[in-house]
Design a protein around this motif. Structure first.
Motif, mmCIF file in Angstrom:
data_model
loop_
_atom_site.group_PDB
_atom_site.id
_atom_site.type_symbol
_atom_site.label_atom_id
_atom_site.label_comp_id
_atom_site.label_asym_id
_atom_site.label_seq_id
_atom_site.Cartn_x
_atom_site.Cartn_y
_atom_site.Cartn_z
ATOM 1 N N LEU A 199 -6.969 4.314 4.143
ATOM 2 C CA LEU A 199 -7.057 3.022 3.449
ATOM 3 C C LEU A 199 -6.262 2.007 4.181
ATOM 4 O O LEU A 199 -6.420 0.892 4.607
ATOM 5 C CB LEU A 199 -6.531 2.998 2.048
ATOM 6 C CG LEU A 199 -6.608 1.630 1.218
ATOM 7 C CD1 LEU A 199 -7.814 1.023 1.379
ATOM 8 C CD2 LEU A 199 -5.984 1.827 -0.112
ATOM 9 N N ARG A 255 -11.749 6.324 -3.788
ATOM 10 C CA ARG A 255 -13.025 6.343 -3.265
ATOM 11 C C ARG A 255 -14.144 5.764 -4.402
ATOM 12 O O ARG A 255 -14.084 6.051 -5.670
ATOM 13 C CB ARG A 255 -13.600 7.373 -2.506
ATOM 14 C CG ARG A 255 -12.431 7.655 -1.399
ATOM 15 C CD ARG A 255 -12.785 8.929 -0.595
ATOM 16 N NE ARG A 255 -13.708 10.131 -1.584
ATOM 17 C CZ ARG A 255 -12.943 11.250 -1.954
ATOM 18 N NH1 ARG A 255 -11.679 11.311 -1.684
ATOM 19 N NH2 ARG A 255 -13.519 11.936 -2.548
ATOM 20 N N LEU A 267 0.754 -1.107 -0.104
ATOM 21 C CA LEU A 267 0.130 0.002 -0.051
ATOM 22 C C LEU A 267 0.861 1.328 0.115
ATOM 23 O O LEU A 267 1.642 1.266 0.843
ATOM 24 C CB LEU A 267 -1.008 -0.034 1.376
ATOM 25 C CG LEU A 267 -2.015 0.861 1.230
ATOM 26 C CD1 LEU A 267 -3.188 0.435 2.050
ATOM 27 C CD2 LEU A 267 -1.594 2.253 1.695
ATOM 28 N N GLY A 319 -6.108 4.059 -2.965
ATOM 29 C CA GLY A 319 -7.145 4.526 -2.152
ATOM 30 C C GLY A 319 -8.240 5.453 -2.999
ATOM 31 O O GLY A 319 -8.579 6.570 -2.550
ATOM 32 N N PHE A 334 -11.780 0.756 -1.303
ATOM 33 C CA PHE A 334 -12.896 1.691 -1.312
ATOM 34 C C PHE A 334 -13.859 1.951 -2.179
ATOM 35 O O PHE A 334 -15.082 1.765 -1.707
ATOM 36 C CB PHE A 334 -12.258 3.091 -1.082
ATOM 37 C CG PHE A 334 -11.515 3.512 0.364
ATOM 38 C CD1 PHE A 334 -11.871 2.645 1.626
ATOM 39 C CD2 PHE A 334 -10.750 4.668 0.417
ATOM 40 C CE1 PHE A 334 -11.012 2.907 2.638
ATOM 41 C CE2 PHE A 334 -10.048 4.828 1.439
ATOM 42 C CZ PHE A 334 -10.075 3.968 2.476
ATOM 43 N N TYR A 340 -2.597 -1.646 -3.505
ATOM 44 C CA TYR A 340 -3.518 -1.035 -2.925
ATOM 45 C C TYR A 340 -3.855 0.379 -3.050
ATOM 46 O O TYR A 340 -2.939 1.058 -2.427
ATOM 47 C CB TYR A 340 -3.857 -1.495 -1.326
ATOM 48 C CG TYR A 340 -3.869 -3.081 -1.165
ATOM 49 C CD1 TYR A 340 -5.335 -3.664 -0.693
ATOM 50 C CD2 TYR A 340 -2.912 -3.979 -1.226
ATOM 51 C CE1 TYR A 340 -5.397 -4.847 -0.837
ATOM 52 C CE2 TYR A 340 -3.156 -5.185 -1.077
ATOM 53 C CZ TYR A 340 -4.388 -5.672 -0.848
ATOM 54 O OH TYR A 340 -4.415 -7.074 -0.490
ATOM 55 N N ASP A 370 -6.860 10.008 1.931
ATOM 56 C CA ASP A 370 -7.287 8.602 1.562
ATOM 57 C C ASP A 370 -6.462 7.481 1.703
ATOM 58 O O ASP A 370 -6.730 6.523 2.019
ATOM 59 C CB ASP A 370 -7.752 8.826 -0.089
ATOM 60 C CG ASP A 370 -8.810 9.918 -0.241
ATOM 61 O OD1 ASP A 370 -9.688 9.812 0.544
ATOM 62 O OD2 ASP A 370 -8.783 10.700 -1.226
ATOM 63 N N SER A 371 -5.112 7.686 1.331
ATOM 64 C CA SER A 371 -4.294 6.521 1.325
ATOM 65 C C SER A 371 -4.026 6.233 2.861
ATOM 66 O O SER A 371 -3.725 4.927 3.384
ATOM 67 C CB SER A 371 -2.925 6.924 0.878
ATOM 68 O OG SER A 371 -2.159 7.882 1.511
ATOM 69 N N TYR A 416 -8.955 -1.702 -5.577
ATOM 70 C CA TYR A 416 -9.294 -0.277 -5.019
ATOM 71 C C TYR A 416 -10.454 -0.754 -3.988
ATOM 72 O O TYR A 416 -11.881 -0.894 -4.394
ATOM 73 C CB TYR A 416 -10.104 0.300 -6.217
ATOM 74 C CG TYR A 416 -9.041 0.565 -7.214
ATOM 75 C CD1 TYR A 416 -8.341 1.613 -7.333
ATOM 76 C CD2 TYR A 416 -9.071 -0.244 -8.273
ATOM 77 C CE1 TYR A 416 -7.226 2.023 -8.119
ATOM 78 C CE2 TYR A 416 -7.987 -0.062 -9.445
ATOM 79 C CZ TYR A 416 -7.338 1.107 -9.711
ATOM 80 O OH TYR A 416 -6.384 1.315 -10.430
ATOM 81 N N LEU A 472 -3.559 11.185 -2.919
ATOM 82 C CA LEU A 472 -4.471 10.458 -2.338
ATOM 83 C C LEU A 472 -4.200 10.575 -0.772
ATOM 84 O O LEU A 472 -3.317 10.557 -0.250
ATOM 85 C CB LEU A 472 -4.194 8.906 -2.703
ATOM 86 C CG LEU A 472 -5.005 8.409 -3.802
ATOM 87 C CD1 LEU A 472 -4.687 6.963 -4.415
ATOM 88 C CD2 LEU A 472 -6.252 8.749 -3.986
ATOM 89 N N TYR A 507 -7.879 1.037 7.458
ATOM 90 C CA TYR A 507 -8.926 0.297 7.066
ATOM 91 C C TYR A 507 -8.791 -1.132 6.660
ATOM 92 O O TYR A 507 -9.059 -2.143 6.882
ATOM 93 C CB TYR A 507 -9.531 0.855 5.676
ATOM 94 C CG TYR A 507 -10.861 0.142 5.124
ATOM 95 C CD1 TYR A 507 -12.128 0.065 6.067
ATOM 96 C CD2 TYR A 507 -10.712 -0.547 3.903
ATOM 97 C CE1 TYR A 507 -13.027 -0.531 5.526
ATOM 98 C CE2 TYR A 507 -12.051 -1.218 3.684
ATOM 99 C CZ TYR A 507 -13.123 -1.073 4.111
ATOM 100 O OH TYR A 507 -14.333 -1.944 3.769
ATOM 101 N N VAL A 517 -14.392 8.032 4.701
ATOM 102 C CA VAL A 517 -12.845 8.292 5.045
ATOM 103 C C VAL A 517 -12.721 9.162 6.131
ATOM 104 O O VAL A 517 -11.620 8.776 6.658
ATOM 105 C CB VAL A 517 -12.124 8.851 3.697
ATOM 106 C CG1 VAL A 517 -10.938 9.494 4.126
ATOM 107 C CG2 VAL A 517 -12.031 7.789 2.524
#
Length: 268
Positions: A19, A112, A8, A110, A133, A108, A15-16, A131, A268, A22, A143
């Protein structure tokens, strides 16, 4: 058959980071990496350090072996822009591909479910982007909830008006963001201006904003004009009708860069 690595890439953006949190318990063997150009904002490094504590893992820095300044000379003093993104290719994509090698990798990303942009990512055949998300239907609000619930929160540079991660001189910045960079990090603004003042071998000048040099933007009357237009734009578009990210970053309608702009691997 070789078991794929799970990687990742972190940009220092929301966002990253979300993720990574997550996926933390979903893929325990995940490798977290950050493509460090050595031109990042101080707040980005601070954010990554806090994220490492939450993940319980170190984030690997894949710094390029050859610097931005070297590549700037190779490209004849031509500053990167949205039409010539050699910075992303040489300082982000290339180090990532070297780190990955030829082993099968699941990368991976991020993006959305509420975004329709495509990423500027590697196209090596051994790298398969996924992806989560998008697959799970997560949008911007999700997020932000992930970040707040984890205790990480939004990136600290958003407090003073920067809307995205990336190099301090990123050409995707809006004018109001350049103004705020000058106010928050005058040393970094001065360095960005210094890059503009270098003349290419052909004698041509290049600017981060294409048509307006930073020496013009920093004039007091120009700063006042940019702030005035930003304030007018913010009034025209009430906060209730703007994404929370824009509100927290202090961006008005006239100066919001829009989350579909910029390099995917950087922002991201």
């Amino acid at each position: 058959m070789t078991k794929p690595r799970h990687i990742l890439s972190l940009s220092g953006g929301k966002d990253s980071a979300a993720l990574a949190i997550y996926m933390r318990d979903r893929v325990p063997e995940m490798e977290y990496i950050f493509h460090d150009t050595h031109k990042e904002l101080p707040e980005t490094y601070e954010y990554l350090a806090r994220l490492e504590a939450i993940l319980g893992k170190n984030v690997v820095r894949t710094s390029p072996r050859i610097s931005f300044d070297h590549w700037l000379k190779v490209y004849g003093g031509m500053l990167p822009s949205n039409h010539r993104r050699w910075c992303t290719k040489m300082l982000k994509i290339k180090p990532f591909e070297e780190y990955v090698g030829d082993e099968p990798v699941i990368n991976y990303v991020g993006l959305r479910a509420d975004e329709d942009r495509e990423g500027y990512i590697s196209h090596k055949s051994n790298i398969t982007p996924v992806y989560p998300f998008r697959e799970d239907g997560l949008v911007r609000a999700d997020v932000i909830a992930i970040l707040e619930d984890s205790g990480l929160g939004l990136p600290p540079y958003m407090r003073w008006g920067r809307s995205r991660s990336g190099c301090y001189f990123c050409f995707y910045q809006q004018k109001i963001e350049w103004v705020r960079l000058r106010e928050r990090h005058p040393d970094l603004f001065a360095k960005a201006k210094e890059y503009e003042e270098r003349t290419s071998p052909s004698g041509k000048c290049f600017f981060w904003m294409r048509t307006e040099p930073l020496s013009e933007l920093e004039r007091p009357e120009r700063v006042d004009e940019i702030k005035r237009k930003w304030e007018q734009g913010r009034r025209r578009k009430p906060a209730a009708n703007r994404p929370l990210v824009e509100v927290l970053a202090g961006l008005g309608a006239a100066d919001s860069p829009g989350e579909r702009d910029g390099c995917l691997i950087c922002s991201l």
